[in-house]
Design a protein around this motif. Structure first.
Motif, PDB file in Angstrom:
ATOM      1  N   GLN A   1       4.799  -5.159  19.695  1.00 53.78           N
ATOM      2  CA  GLN A   1       4.994  -5.368  18.265  1.00 53.78           C
ATOM      3  C   GLN A   1       3.650  -5.347  17.535  1.00 53.78           C
ATOM      4  OE1 GLN A   1       6.853  -9.212  18.498  1.00 53.78           O
ATOM      5  NE2 GLN A   1       8.908  -8.336  18.604  1.00 53.78           N
ATOM      6  N   VAL A   2       3.711  -4.923  16.273  1.00 50.36           N
ATOM      7  CA  VAL A   2       2.528  -4.954  15.415  1.00 50.36           C
ATOM      8  C   VAL A   2       2.925  -5.545  14.072  1.00 50.36           C
ATOM      9  CG1 VAL A   2       1.391  -2.964  16.475  1.00 50.36           C
ATOM     10  CG2 VAL A   2       2.893  -2.622  14.530  1.00 50.36           C
ATOM     11  N   THR A   3       1.953  -6.061  13.367  1.00 49.62           N
ATOM     12  CA  THR A   3       2.172  -6.536  12.010  1.00 49.62           C
ATOM     13  C   THR A   3       1.741  -5.429  11.065  1.00 49.62           C
ATOM     14  OG1 THR A   3       1.764  -8.828  12.640  1.00 49.62           O
ATOM     15  CG2 THR A   3       1.515  -8.290  10.303  1.00 49.62           C
ATOM     16  N   ILE A   4       2.642  -5.038  10.167  1.00 50.01           N
ATOM     17  CA  ILE A   4       2.298  -4.018   9.174  1.00 50.01           C
ATOM     18  C   ILE A   4       1.431  -4.703   8.126  1.00 50.01           C
ATOM     19  CG2 ILE A   4       3.194  -2.395   7.471  1.00 50.01           C
ATOM     20  CD1 ILE A   4       5.846  -2.420   9.094  1.00 50.01           C
ATOM     21  N   PRO A   5       0.237  -4.187   7.870  1.00 46.38           N
ATOM     22  CA  PRO A   5      -0.651  -4.827   6.894  1.00 46.38           C
ATOM     23  C   PRO A   5       0.017  -4.985   5.528  1.00 46.38           C
ATOM     24  CG  PRO A   5      -1.836  -3.142   8.127  1.00 46.38           C
ATOM     25  CD  PRO A   5      -0.387  -3.002   8.480  1.00 46.38           C
ATOM     26  N   LYS A   6      -0.333  -6.050   4.842  1.00 44.02           N
ATOM     27  CA  LYS A   6       0.272  -6.377   3.558  1.00 44.02           C
ATOM     28  C   LYS A   6       0.150  -5.231   2.560  1.00 44.02           C
ATOM     29  CE  LYS A   6       0.283  -9.727  -0.175  1.00 44.02           C
ATOM     30  NZ  LYS A   6      -0.341 -10.883  -0.783  1.00 44.02           N
ATOM     31  N   ALA A   7      -1.007  -4.578   2.510  1.00 43.07           N
ATOM     32  CA  ALA A   7      -1.200  -3.481   1.558  1.00 43.07           C
ATOM     33  C   ALA A   7      -0.211  -2.347   1.820  1.00 43.07           C
ATOM     34  CB  ALA A   7      -2.635  -2.957   1.642  1.00 43.07           C
ATOM     35  N   VAL A   8       0.091  -2.063   3.087  1.00 45.03           N
ATOM     36  CA  VAL A   8       1.042  -1.007   3.440  1.00 45.03           C
ATOM     37  C   VAL A   8       2.455  -1.447   3.082  1.00 45.03           C
ATOM     38  CG1 VAL A   8       2.002   0.353   5.337  1.00 45.03           C
ATOM     39  CG2 VAL A   8      -0.451  -0.113   5.250  1.00 45.03           C
ATOM     40  N   ARG A   9       2.794  -2.716   3.381  1.00 42.94           N
ATOM     41  CA  ARG A   9       4.130  -3.225   3.026  1.00 42.94           C
ATOM     42  C   ARG A   9       4.359  -3.138   1.530  1.00 42.94           C
ATOM     43  NH1 ARG A   9       2.492  -7.721   6.251  1.00 42.94           N
ATOM     44  NH2 ARG A   9       2.639  -9.007   4.400  1.00 42.94           N
ATOM     45  N   GLU A  10       3.357  -3.516   0.752  1.00 38.88           N
ATOM     46  CA  GLU A  10       3.492  -3.469  -0.705  1.00 38.88           C
ATOM     47  C   GLU A  10       3.607  -2.031  -1.194  1.00 38.88           C
ATOM     48  OE1 GLU A  10       0.133  -5.694  -2.118  1.00 38.88           O
ATOM     49  OE2 GLU A  10       1.189  -7.620  -1.904  1.00 38.88           O
ATOM     50  N   LEU A  11       2.825  -1.126  -0.622  1.00 38.18           N
ATOM     51  CA  LEU A  11       2.865   0.277  -1.023  1.00 38.18           C
ATOM     52  C   LEU A  11       4.234   0.893  -0.778  1.00 38.18           C
ATOM     53  CD1 LEU A  11       1.294   2.856  -1.920  1.00 38.18           C
ATOM     54  CD2 LEU A  11       0.872   3.246   0.503  1.00 38.18           C
ATOM     55  N   LEU A  12       4.834   0.582   0.364  1.00 37.14           N
ATOM     56  CA  LEU A  12       6.136   1.148   0.721  1.00 37.14           C
ATOM     57  C   LEU A  12       7.310   0.303   0.242  1.00 37.14           C
ATOM     58  CD1 LEU A  12       5.378   2.344   4.367  1.00 37.14           C
ATOM     59  CD2 LEU A  12       5.453   3.707   2.273  1.00 37.14           C
ATOM     60  N   GLY A  13       7.030  -0.888  -0.282  1.00 38.10           N
ATOM     61  CA  GLY A  13       8.106  -1.767  -0.734  1.00 38.10           C
ATOM     62  C   GLY A  13       8.881  -2.367   0.425  1.00 38.10           C
TER      63      GLY A  13
END
Length: 77
Positions: free
Chosen positions: A10-22
């Motif tokens: 498992q990996v944590t998706i960085p916050k900036a990527v989560r926000e970019l993709l919604g």
């Protein structure tokens, strides 16, 4: 941006990527391999990320005239 893979893969998706993709909890994501060998993460549930301005949209209230709205914004009773 880098992240570490856990023992479970498992990996944590960085916050900036989560926000970019919604991406929010419960969102579905997909991984695709591009022709050059890179792996691309996309949002799979086909929902468009909410615009940062969409959250701010609304109205001052039903039946308020301009003077009442101005009084509200000024903090007047």
């Amino acid at each position: 941006m880098t992240t570490t893979v856990t023992a479970k893969g498992q990996v944590t998706i960085p916050k900036a990527v989560r926000e970019l993709l919604g991406i929010i909890p419960g969102s579905k994501v997909a991984f695709h391999r591009s022709s050059d060998g890179q792996v691309v993460l996309i949002r799979a549930d086909q929902q468009q990320p909410a615009s940062r301005f969409r959250k701010l949209r609304g109205h001052a209230g039903q039946g308020l005239d301009t003077d009442a709205i101005m009084a509200l914004t000024r903090g007047e009773p």
